[in-house]
Design an enzyme around this catalytic site. Structure first.
Site, mmCIF file in Angstrom:
data_model
loop_
_atom_site.group_PDB
_atom_site.id
_atom_site.type_symbol
_atom_site.label_atom_id
_atom_site.label_comp_id
_atom_site.label_asym_id
_atom_site.label_seq_id
_atom_site.Cartn_x
_atom_site.Cartn_y
_atom_site.Cartn_z
ATOM 1 N N GLY A 1 9.645 -10.239 -13.342
ATOM 2 C CA GLY A 1 9.621 -10.873 -12.144
ATOM 3 C C GLY A 1 10.131 -10.233 -10.935
ATOM 4 N N GLY A 2 10.744 -11.027 -9.928
ATOM 5 C CA GLY A 2 11.405 -10.352 -8.740
ATOM 6 C C GLY A 2 12.403 -9.404 -9.044
ATOM 7 N N GLY B 1 -4.237 23.316 3.751
ATOM 8 C CA GLY B 1 -3.225 22.371 4.078
ATOM 9 C C GLY B 1 -2.100 22.303 3.156
ATOM 10 N N ALA B 2 -2.335 22.652 1.947
ATOM 11 C CA ALA B 2 -1.248 22.839 0.826
ATOM 12 C C ALA B 2 -0.101 23.731 1.296
ATOM 13 C CB ALA B 2 -1.611 23.003 -0.495
#
Ligand code: HXC
Length: 522
Positions: free
Chosen positions: A171-172, A406-407
């Site tokens: 859960g949370g 870009g790399a």
């Protein structure tokens, strides 16, 4: 009652509380192959160093039979101690007490610990083993989680926050570890999910086991939630101790320095043969990292996740550095969604805690395809660029073999603020690989006479053009002539050169325009 009797009564009371849920539940815990909260703390901390805070705290809940329910220490052992002499704050949830469930007091003990750890500038380590929100305490329990998440966030980047999941975490409850810096999980023992297998079955009619849904392996390999995956609790706790040895205690401390006994001037001729000249040939970048690190020691983070990038801690002349390296052995070391997330997260941790970055680059580019594009490779890839640009710690970059497009920029090039940049002589730095470049520049010529695009004949013709391109542009020397590479060196000299560069950067100060905070693409 005289003083002796009072002391005896106190000691008996403390002994009773320290028994947690009692012998039967302790046995059940052992039968599951799990240690108790106190046994875990004994293993984690230096012998005799643990000082408990809040042993006598009690819940004040009355509903649903809670008025008759005792919950020793409210199901969480909190305090401080040392790891190799270094102060740390620790909590260990006690599954033998109401399944380690988190009520108001349990939560306030953890929140107080976070406040103390932040004030003293010491890491916080959580050992989680809990059934989640204490159902009987309803909204008070939720409030308790909220208080913890708030502090996890406020103290993020102030003190390191490490969490081991040694049982359920559902859960949370998963969000406190997730906001923190490092998560440790144990195979077949720990699991993390928002909704368990029963709910998955009910809502989606899907059959899935605890391990498949949220076990250590799945979070280590697939979701990337677990930074470290261990075979058993002992190994997990030893790994936490090791991480603590590498990192500073807070954001105002420098990167730790220890005596490693390894000669900073040590060169290593064997390194010249580790990186193949052939740009297509795979090799293990960890051989390079271990070749330059003090005593060949490297603590890999996220070892199982996004393995086409390698991140972790090493020491250079005794000082902790954060290593980021493309891994040519996996997917040719390309960048993609997961590598960008993994790299950016690690770079930001190092920057927050003053750990210099050493980046080894051997990257063909970004992974193409619809899965990547539709999955948001642009948004995720931007994180790595952002993280490197934002980082003001010393940044040393080594171009090992190839760096395209870009790399090239993204892997901590000079343009993103690298302080010193080395390249090995066989490095190719260019806008794209020679074959791709030939396709674009010479396509018309290569297809002349009706030759089909990418046919055998086409590829044969392309070879020559690609070779011409490689010789002319795909070298480190154009970049070096522009000052984008500071020095071209043989691999054998990497260690002394990197150490010299790091030492020169120790006094680095870089200021940026003041702002509330940046807006990293998320
Ligand atoms: C109160 C709890 C509890 C809980 C377990 N116990 N979880 N008590 N609140 N959440 C108690 C049990 O009653 C039992 O008490 C003891 O702990 C041990 O539990 P068992 O079920 O016997 O253990 P086991 O078989 O190992 O199963 C462990 C478990 C299961 C899988 C964790 O207990 C379970 O499913 N618990 C509920 C989990 C859950 O739904 N939690 C809420 C999640 S939502 P006795 O007295 O018999 O020893 C959540 C929201 C957080 O956490 C939101 C934050 C924003």
């Amino acid at each position: 009652m005289n003083v002796e009797e009072k002391i005896k009564e106190l000691q008996e009371h403390k002994t009773r509380i320290r028994k947690g849920g009692g012998d039967e539940r302790i046995q059940a815990q052992h039968d599951k192959g799990k240690l108790t909260a106190r046994e875990r703390l004994d293993k984690l901390l230096d012998p005799g160093s643990f000082q408990e805070i809040g042993l006598l705290r009690k819940h004040r809940s009355v509903d649903l039979g809670m008025d008759k329910k005792e919950a020793p220490a409210d199901g969480v052992v909190t305090g401080y101690g040392t790891i190799d002499g270094k102060l740390v704050y620790v909590y260990a949830q006690d599954f033998t007490v109401m399944g380690g469930s988190l009520g108001e007091v349990h939560a306030s003990k953890i929140s107080r610990l976070l406040d103390l750890a932040a004030k003293m500038g010491a890491p916080l380590i959580g050992l989680n083993d809990s059934g989640g929100a204490r159902i009987q305490e309803g909204v008070d329990s939720l409030k308790g989680y909220g208080d913890i998440f708030y502090r996890n966030t406020i103290y993020s980047g102030v003190i390191p926050q490490l969490t081991a999941i040694l049982g359920p975490c559902a859960g949370g409850a998963v969000y406190s570890p997730a906001i923190g810096d490092f998560i440790f999980m144990v195979k077949d023992r720990s699991y993390m999910f928002i909704t368990g297998p029963e709910v998955v079955k009910e809502v989606l009619s899907e059959d899935v086991s605890f391990e498949e849904l949220g076990g250590a392996t799945i979070h280590g390999k697939k979701s990337g939630l677990a930074h470290f995956v261990s075979e058993d609790e002992e190994e997990c706790i030893a790994t936490i101790r090791e991480v603590i040895s590498y990192i500073p205690s807070n954001n105002l401390e420098g990167s730790p320095v220890v005596e490693t006994g390894d000669d900073p001037m040590r060169s290593d001729a064997a390194l010249n043969d580790v990186v193949p000249i052939d740009p297509q040939k795979p090799y293990d970048i960890k051989d390079v990292i271990e070749g330059v690190a003090d005593n060949g020691e490297f603590l890999e983070v996220h070892e199982l996740y996004a393995r086409n990038i390698v991140v972790g801690f090493a020491r250079m002349n005794g000082r902790t550095v954060g290593i980021v390296a493309n891994q040519p052995k996996i997917l040719a070391g390309c960048l993609d969604i997961d590598t960008s997330d993994k790299g950016a997260g690690f770079v930001r941790f190092c920057d927050a805690f003053n750990i210099p970055l050493v980046t080894f680059v051997d990257v063909p580019g970004y992974l193409p395809g619809t899965t990547q594009e539709h999955g948001g490779v642009i948004r995720h890839g931007a994180k790595l660029l952002y993280a490197y640009s934002e980082a003001t710690v010393p940044k040393i970059t080594i171009f090992v073999r190839k760096a395209y497009g870009g790399a090239y920029i993204g892997m901590c090039s000079k343009h993103l603020g690298a302080d010193i940049i080395y390249a090995l002589p066989s490095t190719e730095i260019a806008v794209m690989g020679p074959e791709g470049a030939a396709n674009i520049i010479h396509r018309r010529e290569l297809m002349e006479g009706g030759v089909e695009y990418l046919s055998e004949e086409y590829k044969e013709r392309r070879k020559k053009k690609a070779e011409e391109y490689r010789e002319k542009f795909a070298t480190p020397y154009v970049a070096a002539s522009r000052g984008y590479v500071d020095e071209v060196i043989p691999a054998s000299d990497l260690r002394p050169k990197i150490i010299a560069a790091l030492e020169s950067c120790i006094t680095k100060r870089e200021t940026r325009p003041s702002k509330k905070h940046g807006n990293i693409p998320l």
